[in-house]
Motif scaffolding. Structure first.
Motif, PDB file in Angstrom:
ATOM      1  N   LYS A  94      53.921  55.797  75.245  1.00 18.31           N
ATOM      2  CA  LYS A  94      54.170  55.248  74.222  1.00 18.31           C
ATOM      3  C   LYS A  94      53.118  54.276  73.835  1.00 18.31           C
ATOM      4  CE  LYS A  94      58.367  55.792  72.780  1.00 18.31           C
ATOM      5  NZ  LYS A  94      60.279  54.328  73.126  1.00 18.31           N
ATOM      6  N   THR A  95      52.996  53.014  74.280  1.00 21.91           N
ATOM      7  CA  THR A  95      52.081  52.062  73.667  1.00 21.91           C
ATOM      8  C   THR A  95      50.429  52.731  74.312  1.00 21.91           C
ATOM      9  OG1 THR A  95      51.915  50.886  75.402  1.00 21.91           O
ATOM     10  CG2 THR A  95      53.353  50.384  73.723  1.00 21.91           C
ATOM     11  N   ASP A  96      50.234  53.115  75.080  1.00 19.82           N
ATOM     12  CA  ASP A  96      48.586  54.366  75.531  1.00 19.82           C
ATOM     13  C   ASP A  96      47.515  52.640  75.886  1.00 19.82           C
ATOM     14  OD1 ASP A  96      46.771  55.269  76.237  1.00 19.82           O
ATOM     15  OD2 ASP A  96      46.523  56.080  74.342  1.00 19.82           O
ATOM     16  N   PRO A  97      48.385  51.333  76.389  1.00 17.02           N
ATOM     17  CA  PRO A  97      47.088  50.788  76.904  1.00 17.02           C
ATOM     18  C   PRO A  97      45.846  50.679  77.089  1.00 17.02           C
ATOM     19  CG  PRO A  97      48.663  50.441  78.749  1.00 17.02           C
ATOM     20  CD  PRO A  97      49.460  51.286  77.403  1.00 17.02           C
ATOM     21  N   SER A 119      46.719  40.780  89.075  1.00 18.61           N
ATOM     22  CA  SER A 119      47.466  39.593  89.032  1.00 18.61           C
ATOM     23  C   SER A 119      45.856  37.949  88.395  1.00 18.61           C
ATOM     24  CB  SER A 119      48.325  39.081  90.042  1.00 18.61           C
ATOM     25  OG  SER A 119      47.543  38.545  91.090  1.00 18.61           O
ATOM     26  N   GLY A 120      44.761  38.790  89.362  1.00 16.99           N
ATOM     27  CA  GLY A 120      43.487  38.033  88.181  1.00 16.99           C
ATOM     28  C   GLY A 120      42.904  38.150  87.365  1.00 16.99           C
ATOM     29  N   GLU A 121      42.988  39.715  87.234  1.00 16.77           N
ATOM     30  CA  GLU A 121      42.503  39.815  86.441  1.00 16.77           C
ATOM     31  C   GLU A 121      43.188  39.848  84.307  1.00 16.77           C
ATOM     32  OE1 GLU A 121      39.588  42.479  86.225  1.00 16.77           O
ATOM     33  OE2 GLU A 121      39.294  41.673  88.392  1.00 16.77           O
ATOM     34  N   GLN A 122      42.095  39.743  83.232  1.00 18.18           N
ATOM     35  CA  GLN A 122      42.323  39.849  82.166  1.00 18.18           C
ATOM     36  C   GLN A 122      42.817  40.636  81.232  1.00 18.18           C
ATOM     37  OE1 GLN A 122      43.053  36.471  80.805  1.00 18.18           O
ATOM     38  NE2 GLN A 122      42.620  35.824  82.946  1.00 18.18           N
ATOM     39  N   TYR A 123      43.760  40.825  80.727  1.00 13.69           N
ATOM     40  CA  TYR A 123      44.392  41.965  80.073  1.00 13.69           C
ATOM     41  C   TYR A 123      44.921  41.274  78.650  1.00 13.69           C
ATOM     42  CZ  TYR A 123      44.876  43.606  84.693  1.00 13.69           C
ATOM     43  OH  TYR A 123      44.192  44.253  86.053  1.00 13.69           O
ATOM     44  N   LEU A 124      44.043  42.484  77.852  1.00 14.02           N
ATOM     45  CA  LEU A 124      44.525  42.568  76.270  1.00 14.02           C
ATOM     46  C   LEU A 124      45.446  41.694  76.288  1.00 14.02           C
ATOM     47  CD1 LEU A 124      42.577  45.355  74.593  1.00 14.02           C
ATOM     48  CD2 LEU A 124      41.750  42.755  75.101  1.00 14.02           C
ATOM     49  N   ASP A 125      46.001  40.402  75.119  1.00 14.54           N
ATOM     50  CA  ASP A 125      47.248  40.060  74.623  1.00 14.54           C
ATOM     51  C   ASP A 125      48.256  41.394  74.192  1.00 14.54           C
ATOM     52  OD1 ASP A 125      46.438  37.784  75.596  1.00 14.54           O
ATOM     53  OD2 ASP A 125      46.541  37.014  73.394  1.00 14.54           O
ATOM     54  N   SER A 126      47.367  42.171  72.718  1.00 12.69           N
ATOM     55  CA  SER A 126      48.093  43.584  72.587  1.00 12.69           C
ATOM     56  C   SER A 126      48.499  43.721  72.856  1.00 12.69           C
ATOM     57  CB  SER A 126      46.655  44.477  71.494  1.00 12.69           C
ATOM     58  OG  SER A 126      46.272  45.021  72.149  1.00 12.69           O
ATOM     59  N   GLU A 127      47.985  44.682  74.671  1.00 10.10           N
ATOM     60  CA  GLU A 127      48.771  45.567  75.349  1.00 10.10           C
ATOM     61  C   GLU A 127      50.267  44.671  75.837  1.00 10.10           C
ATOM     62  OE1 GLU A 127      45.922  47.037  78.543  1.00 10.10           O
ATOM     63  OE2 GLU A 127      48.046  46.911  79.188  1.00 10.10           O
ATOM     64  N   LEU A 128      50.777  43.357  75.758  1.00  9.71           N
ATOM     65  CA  LEU A 128      52.045  43.409  75.931  1.00  9.71           C
ATOM     66  C   LEU A 128      52.658  43.094  74.801  1.00  9.71           C
ATOM     67  CD1 LEU A 128      53.757  41.131  78.343  1.00  9.71           C
ATOM     68  CD2 LEU A 128      53.433  39.218  77.126  1.00  9.71           C
ATOM     69  N   ILE A 129      52.718  42.544  73.724  1.00  9.09           N
ATOM     70  CA  ILE A 129      52.683  42.937  72.517  1.00  9.09           C
ATOM     71  C   ILE A 129      53.341  43.878  71.980  1.00  9.09           C
ATOM     72  CG2 ILE A 129      52.164  42.009  69.845  1.00  9.09           C
ATOM     73  CD1 ILE A 129      50.379  39.502  71.314  1.00  9.09           C
ATOM     74  N   ASN A 130      52.729  45.051  71.818  1.00 14.63           N
ATOM     75  CA  ASN A 130      53.023  46.391  71.518  1.00 14.63           C
ATOM     76  C   ASN A 130      54.493  47.269  73.167  1.00 14.63           C
ATOM     77  OD1 ASN A 130      50.438  46.816  70.185  1.00 14.63           O
ATOM     78  ND2 ASN A 130      49.235  47.772  71.203  1.00 14.63           N
ATOM     79  N   MET A 131      53.979  46.931  73.679  1.00 12.91           N
ATOM     80  CA  MET A 131      54.536  47.641  74.602  1.00 12.91           C
ATOM     81  C   MET A 131      56.210  46.316  74.353  1.00 12.91           C
ATOM     82  SD  MET A 131      53.261  47.530  78.257  1.00 12.91           S
ATOM     83  CE  MET A 131      52.528  46.366  78.586  1.00 12.91           C
TER      84      MET A 131
END
Ligand SMILES: [Zn+2]
Length: 184
Positions: free
Chosen positions: A28-31, A39-51
């Protein structure tokens, strides 16, 4: 956001709602990460917010409540992987006071790219501590859940009031923690 937050989020969804629900969320959110987190990498905040938003639509539970539930779940994971030896801290208040100046300092040293919230403290009386939360992420409800998770860890009873909030125009969130003693 730090990958460890995402691995905890996917663990929670899979444990509590099943793999199918997790796959559906990714679909649904297609991150950009496609839900594969290290665990050590950085991901876009929007991924979590969209989920969280998609989950909120699906379950009918408001996003703030979902974020708070996640905070509670996340606590145990963060506590168990703390880079600072916190095993000697034996009460909730000392633990909360150690977050900003001790634990986050070490997390930042290990993960220079991580963006962490800042907390300022104000002691009102023996049983009342105010924590001011500031973060561009505005995940104050995760902090509330984390603090409740910490209370559980130390077997303490607390209430948290949230009379000023960045979501309502304040520049930082005011979290008033009342210590009500121990669980027997
Ligand atoms: Zn807030």
């Amino acid at each position: 956001m730090q990958g460890s937050i995402y691995t905890a989020f996917s663990d929670m969804i899979i444990e509590q709602m099943g793999m199918e629900q997790w796959n559906e969320l990714i679909e649904k959110t297609d991150p950009p990460s496609q839900g594969i987190y290290t665990s050590g990498e950085q991901y876009l905040d929007s991924e979590l917010i969209n989920m969280v938003q998609a989950l909120s639509v699906k379950t009918g539970i408001d996003a703030e409540t979902l974020v708070e539930k996640f905070g509670r779940y996340l606590f145990k994971k963060l506590y168990d992987t703390s880079p600072v030896d916190i095993s000697k801290i034996d009460n909730l208040k000392s633990f909360l006071l150690a977050i900003d100046g001790l634990i986050h300092v070490e997390v930042q040293r290990l993960h220079p790219k991580a963006y962490l919230p800042t907390f300022e403290y104000e002691t009102v009386d023996e049983n009342t501590l105010i924590m001011y939360y500031s973060s561009k992420r505005k995940l104050c409800h995760a902090s509330v859940g984390l603090i409740y998770g910490a209370a559980e860890q130390f077997n303490e009873i607390i209430t948290i009031e949230h009379p000023e909030c960045i979501h309502q125009g304040a520049t930082r969130c005011k979290l008033v923690i009342n210590f009500k003693g121990h669980n027997e």
